[in-house]
Design a protein around this motif. Sequence first.
Motif, PDB file in Angstrom:
ATOM      1  N   ILE A   1       0.860  -1.183   0.000  1.00  0.00           N
ATOM      2  CA  ILE A   1       0.000   0.000   0.000  1.00  0.00           C
ATOM      3  C   ILE A   1       0.895   1.231   0.000  1.00  0.00           C
ATOM      4  CG2 ILE A   1      -1.780   1.275   1.243  1.00  0.00           C
ATOM      5  CD1 ILE A   1      -2.553  -1.492   2.536  1.00  0.00           C
TER       6      ILE A   1
ATOM      7  N   THR B   1      -0.438   4.491  -0.665  1.00  0.00           N
ATOM      8  CA  THR B   1      -1.229   5.580  -0.114  1.00  0.00           C
ATOM      9  C   THR B   1      -2.692   5.166  -0.073  1.00  0.00           C
ATOM     10  OG1 THR B   1      -1.589   7.985  -0.203  1.00  0.00           O
ATOM     11  CG2 THR B   1      -1.669   6.781  -2.302  1.00  0.00           C
ATOM     12  N   ARG B   2      -3.485   5.978   0.587  1.00  0.00           N
ATOM     13  CA  ARG B   2      -4.934   5.759   0.607  1.00  0.00           C
ATOM     14  C   ARG B   2      -5.609   6.994   0.030  1.00  0.00           C
ATOM     15  NH1 ARG B   2      -4.148   2.545   5.589  1.00  0.00           N
ATOM     16  NH2 ARG B   2      -4.517   0.427   4.870  1.00  0.00           N
TER      17      ARG B   2
ATOM     18  N   ASP C   1     -11.569   5.824   0.845  1.00  0.00           N
ATOM     19  CA  ASP C   1     -11.636   4.456   1.369  1.00  0.00           C
ATOM     20  C   ASP C   1     -10.969   3.451   0.430  1.00  0.00           C
ATOM     21  OD1 ASP C   1     -13.069   5.417   3.542  1.00  0.00           O
ATOM     22  OD2 ASP C   1     -14.992   5.123   2.553  1.00  0.00           O
ATOM     23  N   TYR C   2     -10.042   3.926  -0.390  1.00  0.00           N
ATOM     24  CA  TYR C   2      -9.358   3.067  -1.363  1.00  0.00           C
ATOM     25  C   TYR C   2      -7.863   3.027  -1.098  1.00  0.00           C
ATOM     26  CZ  TYR C   2     -13.400   2.429  -4.353  1.00  0.00           C
ATOM     27  OH  TYR C   2     -14.624   2.043  -4.843  1.00  0.00           O
ATOM     28  N   ASP C   3      -7.263   1.860  -1.346  1.00  0.00           N
ATOM     29  CA  ASP C   3      -5.812   1.712  -1.308  1.00  0.00           C
ATOM     30  C   ASP C   3      -5.257   1.869  -2.712  1.00  0.00           C
ATOM     31  OD1 ASP C   3      -5.909   1.038   1.381  1.00  0.00           O
ATOM     32  OD2 ASP C   3      -5.741  -1.121   1.023  1.00  0.00           O
TER      33      ASP C   3
ATOM     34  N   THR D   1     -10.062  -0.289   0.569  1.00  0.00           N
ATOM     35  CA  THR D   1      -9.262  -0.753   1.693  1.00  0.00           C
ATOM     36  C   THR D   1      -9.874  -2.032   2.258  1.00  0.00           C
ATOM     37  OG1 THR D   1      -8.569   1.494   2.205  1.00  0.00           O
ATOM     38  CG2 THR D   1      -8.418  -0.126   3.994  1.00  0.00           C
TER      39      THR D   1
END
Length: 134
Positions: free
Chosen positions: A23, A25-26, A29-31, A105
């Motif tokens: 991962i 970054t975010r 609510d997404y990676d 995520t």
Amino acid sequence: MSNQPIDLHQALASFDALWSPRIVTRVNDYDARIAKVRGEHVWHVHEHTDEFFLVLDGELSIALRQDDGERTVTLPAGTVFTVPRGVEHKPASENGAAILLFEPTGTLSVGDRHDEVPGHVDTTTGHALGPAPD
């Protein structure tokens, strides 16, 4: 997550494990995940989310099983493709590739349903950026 720019080339150089996304970054609510890949992944499906692929280096093929049959899309470096939710798919790269994925995520790398997972494929919701976990 750091609030600093991330050099994807340096991030990719920080680990060697294949099919083991990191991962970077975010976004909400997404990676945003990066991975090194070579060989075949596993047939799998994400029932509730699309899966976005951007090929950073090399070439990635994604086999798809849909109602109208099976087909394969080939993605050279610099191309993107989204596998729609509910579509069974199997990524592969004969000579190796580096990819960036966008997924909610907590999304499992082998989806909600999958074939038997071979030892070279990591079943994960994404690892922190850095060396491969023990």
